[in-house]
Design a protein around this motif. Sequence first.
Motif, short mmCIF file in Angstrom:
data_model
loop_
_atom_site.label_atom_id
_atom_site.label_comp_id
_atom_site.label_asym_id
_atom_site.label_seq_id
_atom_site.Cartn_x
_atom_site.Cartn_y
_atom_site.Cartn_z
N ILE A 141 0.86 -1.19 0.00
CA ILE A 141 0.00 0.00 0.00
C ILE A 141 0.89 1.24 0.00
CG2 ILE A 141 -1.83 1.26 1.20
CD1 ILE A 141 -2.61 -1.42 2.51
N PHE A 142 0.79 2.04 -1.05
CA PHE A 142 1.62 3.24 -1.21
C PHE A 142 0.75 4.48 -1.03
CE2 PHE A 142 3.74 -0.13 -3.42
CZ PHE A 142 5.09 0.11 -3.28
N TYR A 143 1.25 5.43 -0.25
CA TYR A 143 0.49 6.64 0.07
C TYR A 143 1.39 7.85 -0.14
CZ TYR A 143 -2.02 10.06 3.01
OH TYR A 143 -2.66 11.17 3.50
N TRP A 144 0.98 8.72 -1.06
CA TRP A 144 1.74 9.95 -1.33
C TRP A 144 0.79 10.95 -1.96
CZ3 TRP A 144 7.12 10.04 -4.24
CH2 TRP A 144 7.72 11.28 -4.01
N PRO A 145 0.08 11.74 -1.15
CA PRO A 145 -0.89 12.70 -1.69
C PRO A 145 -0.26 13.64 -2.70
CG PRO A 145 -1.10 12.52 0.70
CD PRO A 145 0.14 11.76 0.32
N GLY A 146 -0.94 13.82 -3.81
CA GLY A 146 -0.45 14.71 -4.85
C GLY A 146 0.50 14.07 -5.83
N LYS A 147 1.00 12.89 -5.52
CA LYS A 147 1.95 12.20 -6.39
C LYS A 147 1.40 10.86 -6.88
CE LYS A 147 5.25 15.31 -6.13
NZ LYS A 147 6.47 15.07 -5.36
N ILE A 148 0.83 10.08 -5.97
CA ILE A 148 0.28 8.78 -6.32
C ILE A 148 -1.25 8.89 -6.28
CG2 ILE A 148 0.09 6.36 -5.66
CD1 ILE A 148 2.83 6.55 -4.41
N PRO A 149 -1.93 8.65 -7.40
CA PRO A 149 -3.40 8.74 -7.41
C PRO A 149 -4.01 7.81 -6.38
CG PRO A 149 -2.53 8.56 -9.65
CD PRO A 149 -1.38 8.30 -8.72
N ALA A 150 -5.00 8.32 -5.67
CA ALA A 150 -5.64 7.55 -4.61
C ALA A 150 -6.56 6.46 -5.18
CB ALA A 150 -6.45 8.48 -3.70
N ALA A 151 -6.76 5.42 -4.39
CA ALA A 151 -7.74 4.36 -4.67
C ALA A 151 -7.46 3.59 -5.95
CB ALA A 151 -9.15 4.93 -4.69
N ASN A 152 -6.23 3.60 -6.41
CA ASN A 152 -5.85 2.83 -7.60
C ASN A 152 -5.32 1.46 -7.19
OD1 ASN A 152 -6.54 4.90 -9.24
ND2 ASN A 152 -4.53 5.20 -10.15
N VAL A 153 -5.60 0.47 -8.02
CA VAL A 153 -5.09 -0.88 -7.80
C VAL A 153 -4.28 -1.29 -9.02
CG1 VAL A 153 -5.65 -3.30 -7.42
CG2 VAL A 153 -7.02 -1.52 -6.32
N SER A 154 -3.07 -1.76 -8.81
CA SER A 154 -2.23 -2.24 -9.90
C SER A 154 -2.13 -3.76 -9.83
CB SER A 154 -0.82 -1.64 -9.82
OG SER A 154 0.02 -2.23 -10.80
N TYR A 155 -2.24 -4.40 -10.98
CA TYR A 155 -2.08 -5.85 -11.04
C TYR A 155 -0.70 -6.23 -11.57
CZ TYR A 155 -7.05 -6.08 -10.08
OH TYR A 155 -8.28 -5.96 -9.47
N SER A 156 0.22 -5.28 -11.55
CA SER A 156 1.59 -5.58 -11.93
C SER A 156 2.23 -6.51 -10.91
CB SER A 156 2.43 -4.29 -11.99
OG SER A 156 2.13 -3.55 -13.14
N ILE A 157 3.20 -7.29 -11.39
CA ILE A 157 4.01 -8.09 -10.47
C ILE A 157 5.04 -7.17 -9.83
CG2 ILE A 157 5.59 -10.02 -10.27
CD1 ILE A 157 4.35 -11.22 -12.76
N ALA A 158 5.12 -7.21 -8.52
CA ALA A 158 6.08 -6.37 -7.80
C ALA A 158 6.66 -7.15 -6.64
CB ALA A 158 5.44 -5.08 -7.32
N SER A 159 7.88 -6.81 -6.29
CA SER A 159 8.58 -7.45 -5.18
C SER A 159 9.11 -6.39 -4.24
CB SER A 159 9.73 -8.31 -5.72
OG SER A 159 10.61 -8.68 -4.68
N GLN A 160 9.27 -6.72 -2.97
CA GLN A 160 9.90 -5.78 -2.06
C GLN A 160 11.35 -5.50 -2.48
OE1 GLN A 160 9.33 -7.19 1.95
NE2 GLN A 160 7.14 -6.74 1.93
N LEU A 161 11.93 -6.40 -3.24
CA LEU A 161 13.26 -6.13 -3.79
C LEU A 161 13.24 -4.88 -4.66
CD1 LEU A 161 14.20 -9.77 -4.91
CD2 LEU A 161 15.11 -8.55 -2.93
N ASP A 162 12.08 -4.57 -5.24
CA ASP A 162 11.98 -3.42 -6.15
C ASP A 162 12.07 -2.08 -5.43
OD1 ASP A 162 11.69 -5.15 -8.29
OD2 ASP A 162 9.50 -5.17 -8.14
N MET A 163 11.98 -2.09 -4.10
CA MET A 163 12.02 -0.82 -3.39
C MET A 163 13.41 -0.19 -3.45
SD MET A 163 8.98 -0.57 -2.96
CE MET A 163 9.24 1.14 -2.51
#
Length: 401
Positions: free
Chosen positions: A224-246
């Motif tokens: 769950i990513f939270y950044w007002p003004g930068k990341i659009p709210a209430a969006n869901v991504s079905y991309s594959i992601a890993s914590q390694l990507d941070m």
Amino acid sequence: MKTVFLIPMLQAFRVFLPNSEGSLPSDEVTIASMLKQANYNSSIIGKWHLGHLNALPTERGFDEFYGLPYPQDEGCPPKCDEFTKDWHGVPLYDGEKIIEQPVNLSTLTPRYNMKALDFIERNKDNPFFLFMSYDEVHVPLFASKQFLNSSYRGLYGDATEEMDASIGLILQKLASLGLENNTLVLFSSDNGAWMDKDLNGGSNGLLRGEKGQTWEGGNRVPGIFYWPGKIPAANVSYSIASQLDMLATYAELAGVSLPNKTLDSVSLVPVLMNGEQSVRDTIFYYRATTLMAVRYGVYKAHYYTRSGFGLEPPEKHDPPLLFHLGHDPSEKFELDANKYKEVIDAINAVVEKHNHSLGPRPPAQLDKLDLTNKIDPCCNPDTKCTCKDGVTDFDWQFTVA
């Protein structure tokens, strides 16, 4: 006298223990040390669990550390059983000094809150990286007085509500300092629920398996990513992601260089900011040195499966068990290997390429154990490893607006 350790190491222990000599190698680059290029101040508050012998967070790139070197089930007290009875009580560190042993779990999260708010206040005019590594909701469960018996879910629910309130307190602090629109907040978990612990272990919902396994219930966690003004709210991504990507994500956002070594990390900035698909299409699921499973697009192939904990050997699958995670996230309905031969061949090719890309394996850090318990952290042997250095018990109430 020679001590013989009979339990196969690759099967028994896959975490650092109080008598572990191994650790995160000193030549590894942590997020905290990478962000030093942009003058970030960094703090970890909570559980470290990457080794304690000359390997605490402040010795691996962090400026500050307040928390436990390993989880609260690796010491007696708070957990005393046949396995842990010879270990000292779990210590609380401030930097590289033990300030309380055994730690008083009932006041731990309120103390974490105060440390977090103080760190943010002190760094409001500087770039900072704060890693809140909560000990809740690991076993043995605990909650402070304010949250005991506050939920319908028993102590697990109490601990969850306290962690949730702590996160709210931090978000409130960021907003009050005008930092909300200049701070990326990520909520995630290190593994799925430990369902062997019954009501104390949480739930993985529709996902199969649990902590310690390579089924989805063991590894698929919230992001769950939270950044007002930068990341659009209430969006869901079905991309594959890993914590390694941070690692790559933070490097791009901070404008710093990634470590000059082979990395399995891709930036999620295009996914988060623009709603694009991630360029990642594979995830490799390891247990020790064994490649257990591979995610490839919507498909997942299991080459080996086994229980989360215990000494029973893994079960090999040839051909691998194949599932379509888009249609079947619960991994209940195995696909026919004959009908999906092209998919399995493609995944096998990915595995072969991956194996060829690997360099020599470094020494296994988890195998390094001192069976005499001489390196088990102890604040003062003269007091039987019991101490309170400037630590007072308190009943601190907090309110989130």
